[in-house]
Each structure stands twice: as C-alpha cells, then as structure tokens.
Design an enzyme around this catalytic site. Structure first.
Site, PDB file in Angstrom:
ATOM      1  N   LEU A 329       2.790  -1.183  -1.696  1.00  0.00           N
ATOM      2  CA  LEU A 329       1.998   0.032  -1.519  1.00  0.00           C
ATOM      3  C   LEU A 329       1.446   0.131  -2.946  1.00  0.00           C
ATOM      4  O   LEU A 329       2.135  -0.083  -4.128  1.00  0.00           O
ATOM      5  CB  LEU A 329       2.823   1.226  -1.288  1.00  0.00           C
ATOM      6  CG  LEU A 329       3.571   1.372   0.181  1.00  0.00           C
ATOM      7  CD1 LEU A 329       4.232   2.736   0.067  1.00  0.00           C
ATOM      8  CD2 LEU A 329       2.143   1.322   1.008  1.00  0.00           C
ATOM      9  N   GLU A 330       0.205   0.517  -2.950  1.00  0.00           N
ATOM     10  CA  GLU A 330      -0.382   0.665  -4.346  1.00  0.00           C
ATOM     11  C   GLU A 330      -0.048   1.449  -5.495  1.00  0.00           C
ATOM     12  O   GLU A 330      -0.233   1.471  -6.706  1.00  0.00           O
ATOM     13  CB  GLU A 330      -2.041   0.655  -4.201  1.00  0.00           C
ATOM     14  CG  GLU A 330      -2.351   1.828  -3.471  1.00  0.00           C
ATOM     15  CD  GLU A 330      -2.598   1.831  -1.875  1.00  0.00           C
ATOM     16  OE1 GLU A 330      -3.473   2.479  -1.256  1.00  0.00           O
ATOM     17  OE2 GLU A 330      -1.846   0.988  -1.436  1.00  0.00           O
ATOM     18  N   CYS A 331       0.778   2.413  -4.751  1.00  0.00           N
ATOM     19  CA  CYS A 331       1.344   3.504  -5.643  1.00  0.00           C
ATOM     20  C   CYS A 331       2.468   2.935  -6.333  1.00  0.00           C
ATOM     21  O   CYS A 331       3.020   3.519  -7.648  1.00  0.00           O
ATOM     22  CB  CYS A 331       1.824   4.710  -5.091  1.00  0.00           C
ATOM     23  SG  CYS A 331       3.219   4.298  -3.697  1.00  0.00           S
ATOM     24  N   GLY A 332       2.869   1.722  -6.400  1.00  0.00           N
ATOM     25  CA  GLY A 332       3.870   1.079  -7.134  1.00  0.00           C
ATOM     26  C   GLY A 332       5.111   0.572  -6.474  1.00  0.00           C
ATOM     27  O   GLY A 332       6.030  -0.132  -6.955  1.00  0.00           O
TER      28      GLY A 332
END
Length: 523
Positions: A329-332
């Site tokens: 996920l791009e949030c990390g």
C-alpha cells in the site's frame, strides 16, 4: 525553544488552535484517519467559527486526510480559513472542493509521493523535489502545472533538464506549523506509534517544520514516563516536538481507521487467520478481478488501488496465491492482507511498515512488478483521468507515482457506470441494465496517465473491463479479448464514445472467469 527544564509543553487542543496565526503555512499528517490529528483540527475549526481566525492559511497534505466526510481536513476548510491548498487528494472534502470549483481559493494537485518527499526535502534544507513523476500529465507545466483554479497563478512546477533528460522540479513552501499524531508521548516529547496502523508522514512533517523554524504540535492518546519507553519504539524524537495535546475523546477523534478505534491486528501486534469468511460473489467486480489476477506471477510485488483493484487481492487469496505474492500500500505497508472500504490504508499480518515517502521511493525506482489501478475516464489513445471528472475534484493521490514507473500496469474497471447491473448465467456475462455513463470518451478533463509516454518508456499497459480487454497502441486502444455472451457492437462499441481498434486475433476471455468456482490459478 518551547520547553522548560527538559519537559514537554503539554497543552489542550483549544490552546493548540490559538497557536495558529493568520497566513500560516500548515502541514497535516494522515492517510484517511491514520495519524490524522482530528482533535486538534476540530479545535482549530471551532476557533474559526467563534473568532474568525485563523484565516488565509496555506495548507499541505500529501494523502487524503479524514473520514471522507465531516472529520479531518474538512474541519479546517471553512471559507476564509484556507487561501492556498496543496494536496495529493481531496478525500471528498466538500468544502475545499466547492471553493476550488468556484475559483475562490488557490489550489494545486500534486502527486502524493511528490508531496510526501517535499517534507524530506525541506528537512534537508532543499527547496523542492526533482523527479520525472508527473511528466506529460496535468502536473507538467506544459499542461497546467497542477494548478486547479483561475486564481492559482504562481508556477510551483518547473520543467528542467538533467543529463539530457526531462525532469520536473516541484517547489516546496516553508512550513510554519506541523500538526501530526502519534500514540504515546513521554515527558521529553518522545513519540511512539504503537497503536497506529502506520507512521505515514508524521515524522517527516515534524522534521520539515523544525528545519523551517516552525512549530510542531503532536496529538496523542497516552502519556508515559520516559523510563518506560523502549528507544526502538520512538518514531519521533522529542527534539522535534514543541507541544503535546492529549486527546480527551480518543474513540471519536483518535481512531485507527474510519471503521476501527483500535484493532491490535491492524497495529501489527497479533496475527489473525487469513482465511476469507466467505467467497466473494461472482459479480462484475469479481469478473474483472479474476481476469486481472491471471496476470500475477509467483513472487510478484504488487500495488492495489482503491475500489475494484482491492478485489484482485481477494481473488488472489481465494486462489491460494496470497502467500506467493507481496501486496503493498502506498501509505507504507508491505505484505499481509490489505483491507478495503472504511479500513483502506491498513492491512492484517503485514510484514513491515515504511514511512510513506520511502514507499514512494520504492515505487519510483521500479520496485513494483505490477500494479492494478482504477480509471474514471479514458480517451481513444488510452490516456486516463482519475483526478478531475464529473464536475468534481478527486485528486491524483498516488496514481501518477505508481502508474508511471511500474513496468506492468493494469487499469481495471467496468466499461460503463451509473446504474449498471450485470450477472453471469451459464458461463456467460449478461447485461441486465446498461450503465448511463460512458467511461471511454472522445476527450478527458485531465490527463493523469499518458499512454503514449508509457509506451515510449516500454511499459506493458492493459485495460481490463467486465466485457473486454484492451491494449493501447500507437494508433489507439485495441480490443484483444471479449467476454463470452457479449456482442461486440451492441455491448462494447455502442457503449464507447469512440471506435477502438479490434485485433484480428481477438479471443474470448478465459471461461474459468465466468464459473462460480475456484479457477486453480495457483496450479
């Protein structure tokens, strides 16, 4: 400095709100409600409604921040509060969206990863971010430079050349105030995040604000003695923190996700069963996701976007492939089972968490094997708009950061929208009610993905819909596969705003997709 005797300066949310001055530049942490300092934001909004201050702020947020409704950035978005808005995604912030639509504020939409890296640039004393991300999209100064309104006149993106190649330089503003969130603070201001779903961009925002000479205000829900904190748990050191606000109603204004106040599995403290409770129904979303899942290889590192792309992960698990791929996920978040809906941006059984800017470093460097993203509007050449359509500002989010550098990218969604009803009967797709909105149209409102640029860079680009599969070519989109039971003219060509190419070698989509049983993709 704002400390006395080495102890943190603890204040209330209302007192924190009074630290914001007219004209200040604010940066706020968060990804939906993850690390979103809702109690402080609410207090700032309440102060404005009572006193008319603070006004004319510049506001930065990398990801969509809030609950897609009335919480988060929405609470500091009353007319007059924000003069300039720099965001990756609006997150359905109706107030700021309305002000942008009527051109009453300055508004910029930049890629989420670029904004997250602005904080790192500022913390290192740099003036902005140099990157190829955004070239030939609406963020390119030749196509508007990310400016959304008529009164947005300052050019914050410059086209430049390095070693004979084109780059974009995104200018970063100096920060006056950072408003961020953690879980626990000690008397020295050290901040841990043990009950958050991820660290997102809180630390980077704090470092950026301190480098700019600004104030850092942190919302927490626990206080602890420094002797009780393990140094390895400290995410934000106390030297970066000026004020700490203890949330007085954490179940309302310090939620882990929109759906959960606190789930230890989302925080990574426990592992839970990965078995699906029940099989996802065989509808149009699953049809698309099943065809998409056929493109996943064992060992792939994958990004899944919001909406239909989420179902790709569900199908992979149903097919027993979940342990053979790594979802991100791009949030990390790396690994595990990404959650959707009101838990989007979190995961169960994740392997690791990265700061958001480092996850985008990984993406930008080509770390993904493939990505599955949605689309809203597509033109004849295969260019995509997901950022400004239907008279609304959505924002590009991480779409550009993910779609441009990934070698194999799949855009997934239904051919039409608005009331579409479909079913599967006897292994064939049946359209019971056609969607009222065409998504493949002659021209699009903004270019969030440039197909020609992708093809030039050697990308393998595929559109997967409920009825057909298409590939962009130099001459335009070409249909390569068609669903069983679908009439090419009636159900596809007549439902598009342009006439695509049709491959001489067009084949029927795999019949396993349209049977309500496991496809045995793993085998």
């Amino acid at each position: 400095m704002t400390r006395s005797g080495g102890f943190m300066n603890r204040i209330t949310a209302a007192e924190a709100a009074r630290l914001i001055e007219d004209g200040d530049t604010l940066a706020v942490s968060g990804f939906l409600l993850a690390t979103t300092p809702s109690a402080i934001l609410r207090a700032i909004g309440e102060r404005f409604l009572e006193e008319g201050a603070p006004r004319n702020m510049t506001l930065l947020q990398a990801a969509g921040t809030g609950n897609n409704g009335d919480e988060g950035i929405m609470e500091i978005s009353h007319p007059g509060m924000v003069k300039r808005y720099m965001t990756g995604h609006f997150a359905r912030n109706r107030r700021l969206e309305a002000q942008a639509l009527d051109h009453s504020i300055e508004a910029y939409n930049f890629p989420q990863g670029v904004l997250s890296k602005m904080y790192r640039a500022l913390s290192a004393g740099q003036k902005g971010v140099l990157t190829t991300i955004g070239l030939h999209t609406f963020c390119d100064p030749r196509r508007g430079g990310g400016k959304l309104t008529d009164i947005t006149t300052e050019d914050l993106v410059e086209l430049t050349e390095v070693a004979g190649e084109e780059y974009l330089f995104y200018k970063a503003p100096s920060l006056d105030v950072a408003i961020i969130r953690g879980t626990t603070a000690d008397e020295k201001g050290n901040i841990t995040m043990e009950e958050e779903s991820n660290m997102i961009d809180a630390r980077e925002i704090a470092m950026a604000a301190k480098a700019c000479g600004g104030k850092v205000i942190v919302q927490v829900k626990y206080l602890a003695d420094s002797k009780s904190l393990d140094r390895n748990d400290v995410v934000i050191p106390g030297i970066l923190v000026d004020y700490v606000v203890l949330c007085d109603d954490p179940e309302k204004t310090h939620r882990q996700t929109v759906a959960n106040y606190y789930d230890p599995a989302i925080a990574g403290h426990v592992k839970v069963s990965a078995e699906p409770e029940s099989q996802f129904p065989l509808n149009e979303r699953k049809i698309i996701a099943r065809r998409a899942a056929m493109e996943i290889h064992p060992g792939d590192v994958v990004n899944l976007g919001y909406g239909v792309p989420e179902v790709v992960g569900i199908v992979a698990n149903e097919e027993g492939m979940g342990e053979e791929i790594t979802l991100t996920l791009e949030c990390g978040i790396l690994g595990g089972i990404p959650l959707g809906g009101a838990n989007f941006g979190s995961a169960l059984n994740a392997d690791a968490n990265l700061p958001m800017n480092q996850m985008f470093d990984f993406y930008n460097g080509g770390g993904l094997d493939c990505a599955f993203l949605g689309f809203a509007e597509v033109n004849p050449m295969g260019d995509i708009n997901v950022s400004h359509f239907g008279g609304r500002f959505a924002g590009c989010g991480g779409f550009i950061d993910i779609s441009q550098p990934t070698n194999r990218v799949f855009f997934v969604g239904t051919l039409t929208a608005g009331g579409l009803k479909e079913s599967v009967q006897d292994g064939k797709l049946v359209i019971e009610q056609e969607g009222s909105q065409k998504k493949f149209i002659p021209s699009i409102g903004q270019t969030t993905f440039n197909a020609a640029y992708g093809l030039k860079n050697g990308q393998d680009i595929t559109f997967i819909t409920d009825r057909c599969v298409m590939k962009p070519t130099e001459k335009g989109l070409m249909i390569t596969e068609i669903a069983p039971g679908i009439d090419l003219q009636r159900d596809i060509l007549d439902q598009m705003g342009f006439t695509p190419l049709v491959s001489e070698h067009m084949i029927e989509m795999d019949p396993r997709i349209f049977k309500d049983e496991v496809m045995n993709l793993r085998a």
